[in-house]
Design an enzyme around this catalytic site. Sequence first.
Site, PDB file in Angstrom:
ATOM      1  N   PRO A   9       1.015  -1.607  -0.174  1.00 19.52           N
ATOM      2  CA  PRO A   9       0.251   0.334   0.025  1.00 19.52           C
ATOM      3  C   PRO A   9       0.780   0.693   0.230  1.00 19.52           C
ATOM      4  O   PRO A   9       1.878   1.491   0.742  1.00 19.52           O
ATOM      5  CB  PRO A   9      -0.472  -0.628   0.956  1.00 19.52           C
ATOM      6  CG  PRO A   9       0.311  -0.829   2.054  1.00 19.52           C
ATOM      7  CD  PRO A   9       0.675  -2.390   1.140  1.00 19.52           C
ATOM      8  N   ASN A  10       0.615   2.451  -0.363  1.00 20.69           N
ATOM      9  CA  ASN A  10       0.632   3.124  -1.093  1.00 20.69           C
ATOM     10  C   ASN A  10       2.668   3.725  -2.127  1.00 20.69           C
ATOM     11  O   ASN A  10       3.013   4.701  -1.601  1.00 20.69           O
ATOM     12  CB  ASN A  10       0.856   3.866   0.983  1.00 20.69           C
ATOM     13  CG  ASN A  10      -0.086   4.549   1.582  1.00 20.69           C
ATOM     14  OD1 ASN A  10      -1.455   5.118   0.736  1.00 20.69           O
ATOM     15  ND2 ASN A  10      -0.684   3.755   2.269  1.00 20.69           N
ATOM     16  N   ARG A  17       4.699  10.501  -1.933  1.00 24.17           N
ATOM     17  CA  ARG A  17       4.335  10.729  -0.622  1.00 24.17           C
ATOM     18  C   ARG A  17       5.544  11.426   0.092  1.00 24.17           C
ATOM     19  O   ARG A  17       6.334  10.237  -0.337  1.00 24.17           O
ATOM     20  CB  ARG A  17       3.841   9.185   0.112  1.00 24.17           C
ATOM     21  CG  ARG A  17       4.384   8.411  -0.674  1.00 24.17           C
ATOM     22  CD  ARG A  17       3.817   6.823   0.049  1.00 24.17           C
ATOM     23  NE  ARG A  17       3.669   6.685   1.545  1.00 24.17           N
ATOM     24  CZ  ARG A  17       4.598   5.412   1.686  1.00 24.17           C
ATOM     25  NH1 ARG A  17       4.671   4.159   1.097  1.00 24.17           N
ATOM     26  NH2 ARG A  17       4.492   5.221   3.108  1.00 24.17           N
ATOM     27  N   TYR A  22      10.659   8.905   1.472  1.00 29.50           N
ATOM     28  CA  TYR A  22      10.760   7.627   0.730  1.00 29.50           C
ATOM     29  C   TYR A  22      12.285   8.864  -0.492  1.00 29.50           C
ATOM     30  O   TYR A  22      11.532   7.698  -2.149  1.00 29.50           O
ATOM     31  CB  TYR A  22       9.226   7.674   0.149  1.00 29.50           C
ATOM     32  CG  TYR A  22       8.689   7.002   1.670  1.00 29.50           C
ATOM     33  CD1 TYR A  22       9.431   5.567   2.213  1.00 29.50           C
ATOM     34  CD2 TYR A  22       7.505   7.769   2.087  1.00 29.50           C
ATOM     35  CE1 TYR A  22       8.375   5.372   3.045  1.00 29.50           C
ATOM     36  CE2 TYR A  22       6.680   6.666   3.102  1.00 29.50           C
ATOM     37  CZ  TYR A  22       7.779   5.737   3.929  1.00 29.50           C
ATOM     38  OH  TYR A  22       6.650   5.165   5.559  1.00 29.50           O
ATOM     39  N   ASN A  73       7.874  -5.059  -0.783  1.00 29.89           N
ATOM     40  CA  ASN A  73       8.130  -4.489   0.423  1.00 29.89           C
ATOM     41  C   ASN A  73       7.253  -4.390   0.732  1.00 29.89           C
ATOM     42  O   ASN A  73       5.688  -3.630  -0.176  1.00 29.89           O
ATOM     43  CB  ASN A  73       8.287  -2.526   0.354  1.00 29.89           C
ATOM     44  CG  ASN A  73       8.264  -1.828   0.593  1.00 29.89           C
ATOM     45  OD1 ASN A  73       7.870  -1.624   1.686  1.00 29.89           O
ATOM     46  ND2 ASN A  73       9.078  -0.510   0.556  1.00 29.89           N
ATOM     47  N   ALA A  76       2.773  -0.235   5.176  1.00 29.42           N
ATOM     48  CA  ALA A  76       2.455  -0.478   6.204  1.00 29.42           C
ATOM     49  C   ALA A  76       1.591  -1.936   6.804  1.00 29.42           C
ATOM     50  O   ALA A  76       1.863  -2.483   8.008  1.00 29.42           O
ATOM     51  CB  ALA A  76       1.224   0.232   6.833  1.00 29.42           C
ATOM     52  N   GLU A  97      12.933  -9.251   2.129  1.00 29.90           N
ATOM     53  CA  GLU A  97      12.216  -8.004   2.720  1.00 29.90           C
ATOM     54  C   GLU A  97      13.089  -6.466   2.877  1.00 29.90           C
ATOM     55  O   GLU A  97      13.419  -6.467   3.025  1.00 29.90           O
ATOM     56  CB  GLU A  97      11.584  -7.864   4.236  1.00 29.90           C
ATOM     57  CG  GLU A  97      10.976  -6.587   4.975  1.00 29.90           C
ATOM     58  CD  GLU A  97      11.305  -6.981   6.769  1.00 29.90           C
ATOM     59  OE1 GLU A  97      11.847  -7.573   7.222  1.00 29.90           O
ATOM     60  OE2 GLU A  97      10.047  -6.141   6.920  1.00 29.90           O
ATOM     61  N   HIS A  99      12.478  -2.265   2.697  1.00 30.14           N
ATOM     62  CA  HIS A  99      11.831  -0.835   3.109  1.00 30.14           C
ATOM     63  C   HIS A  99      13.236   0.039   2.240  1.00 30.14           C
ATOM     64  O   HIS A  99      13.922  -0.006   3.049  1.00 30.14           O
ATOM     65  CB  HIS A  99      11.760  -0.486   4.765  1.00 30.14           C
ATOM     66  CG  HIS A  99      11.071  -2.176   5.312  1.00 30.14           C
ATOM     67  ND1 HIS A  99       9.841  -2.036   5.139  1.00 30.14           N
ATOM     68  CD2 HIS A  99      11.267  -3.395   5.720  1.00 30.14           C
ATOM     69  CE1 HIS A  99       8.987  -3.138   5.745  1.00 30.14           C
ATOM     70  NE2 HIS A  99      10.040  -3.636   5.871  1.00 30.14           N
ATOM     71  N   ARG A 106      12.478   4.490  13.052  1.00 26.90           N
ATOM     72  CA  ARG A 106      11.673   5.431  12.992  1.00 26.90           C
ATOM     73  C   ARG A 106      10.245   5.030  14.093  1.00 26.90           C
ATOM     74  O   ARG A 106      10.767   4.742  15.282  1.00 26.90           O
ATOM     75  CB  ARG A 106      10.395   5.300  11.738  1.00 26.90           C
ATOM     76  CG  ARG A 106      11.120   5.926  10.661  1.00 26.90           C
ATOM     77  CD  ARG A 106      10.488   6.079   9.419  1.00 26.90           C
ATOM     78  NE  ARG A 106       9.444   6.639   8.826  1.00 26.90           N
ATOM     79  CZ  ARG A 106       8.914   6.401   7.909  1.00 26.90           C
ATOM     80  NH1 ARG A 106       8.630   5.594   7.416  1.00 26.90           N
ATOM     81  NH2 ARG A 106       7.570   6.925   8.069  1.00 26.90           N
TER      82      ARG A 106
HETATM   83  C1  DQA Z   1       7.724   1.341   4.616  1.00 24.99           C
HETATM   84  C2  DQA Z   1       8.064   1.295   5.686  1.00 24.99           C
HETATM   85  C3  DQA Z   1       6.572   1.194   6.353  1.00 24.99           C
HETATM   86  O1  DQA Z   1       6.434   1.434   7.730  1.00 24.99           O
HETATM   87  C4  DQA Z   1       5.481   2.511   5.445  1.00 24.99           C
HETATM   88  O2  DQA Z   1       4.320   1.912   6.060  1.00 24.99           O
HETATM   89  C5  DQA Z   1       5.928   2.542   4.360  1.00 24.99           C
HETATM   90  C6  DQA Z   1       6.924   2.027   3.693  1.00 24.99           C
HETATM   91  C7  DQA Z   1       9.253   1.729   3.845  1.00 24.99           C
HETATM   92  O3  DQA Z   1       9.244   1.460   2.062  1.00 24.99           O
HETATM   93  O4  DQA Z   1       9.869   2.162   4.122  1.00 24.99           O
HETATM   94  O5  DQA Z   1       4.860   2.442   3.625  1.00 24.99           O
HETATM   95  O6  DQA Z   1       7.699  -0.141   3.968  1.00 24.99           O
END
Ligand code: DQA
Length: 146
Positions: A9-10, A17, A22, A73, A76, A97, A99, A106
């Site tokens: 998501p996102n 964003r 990011y 990735n 959330a 995984e 990020h 954070r």
């Molecule tokens: C994320 C970190 C997550 O905490 C966050 O909710 C994201 C992006 C990252 O790529 O740093 O959506 O996965």
Amino acid sequence: MNLLIINGPNLNMLGIREPDHYGRETYAGLVEKIQAYCGDLGIQASFYQSNHEGDLVDAIQGAYGKMDGIIINPGAYTHTSIALLDAVKAVSVPTVEVHISDVASREDFRQVSYIRQACIGTIAGQGTDGYLRAVDLLRERLEVRA
Ligand code: DQA
């Protein structure tokens, strides 16, 4: 070698964003960058992005018997989803995984990752280059096993 790169998501909002966390690269730019890196290495890369947990579960299940590795990735859902953890365990496809941000520095709620225990490694805080390092990690692991 076939790799599936899954973004949750996102992550379709990359470039828009929270650039402080990011960066300014778009999702399309990210796909191009990974595609180019994999192309040079003779790796077949497929991409999937969804904002929906069940669709991400389906994408992981779809990798069974087809993909040599997964880079994910989960956004959330990293911090909430047992379903994604179970999906990675179910297919037993080597998974990394990723990020983009340094989640360790954070908020407290970002310190939990359910999926991590099913992954062969985690790369965080290296911006979008982290996806390339995940490719490197899978290459090392899969070549050793081959
Ligand atoms: C994320 C970190 C997550 O905490 C966050 O909710 C994201 C992006 C990252 O790529 O740093 O959506 O996965």
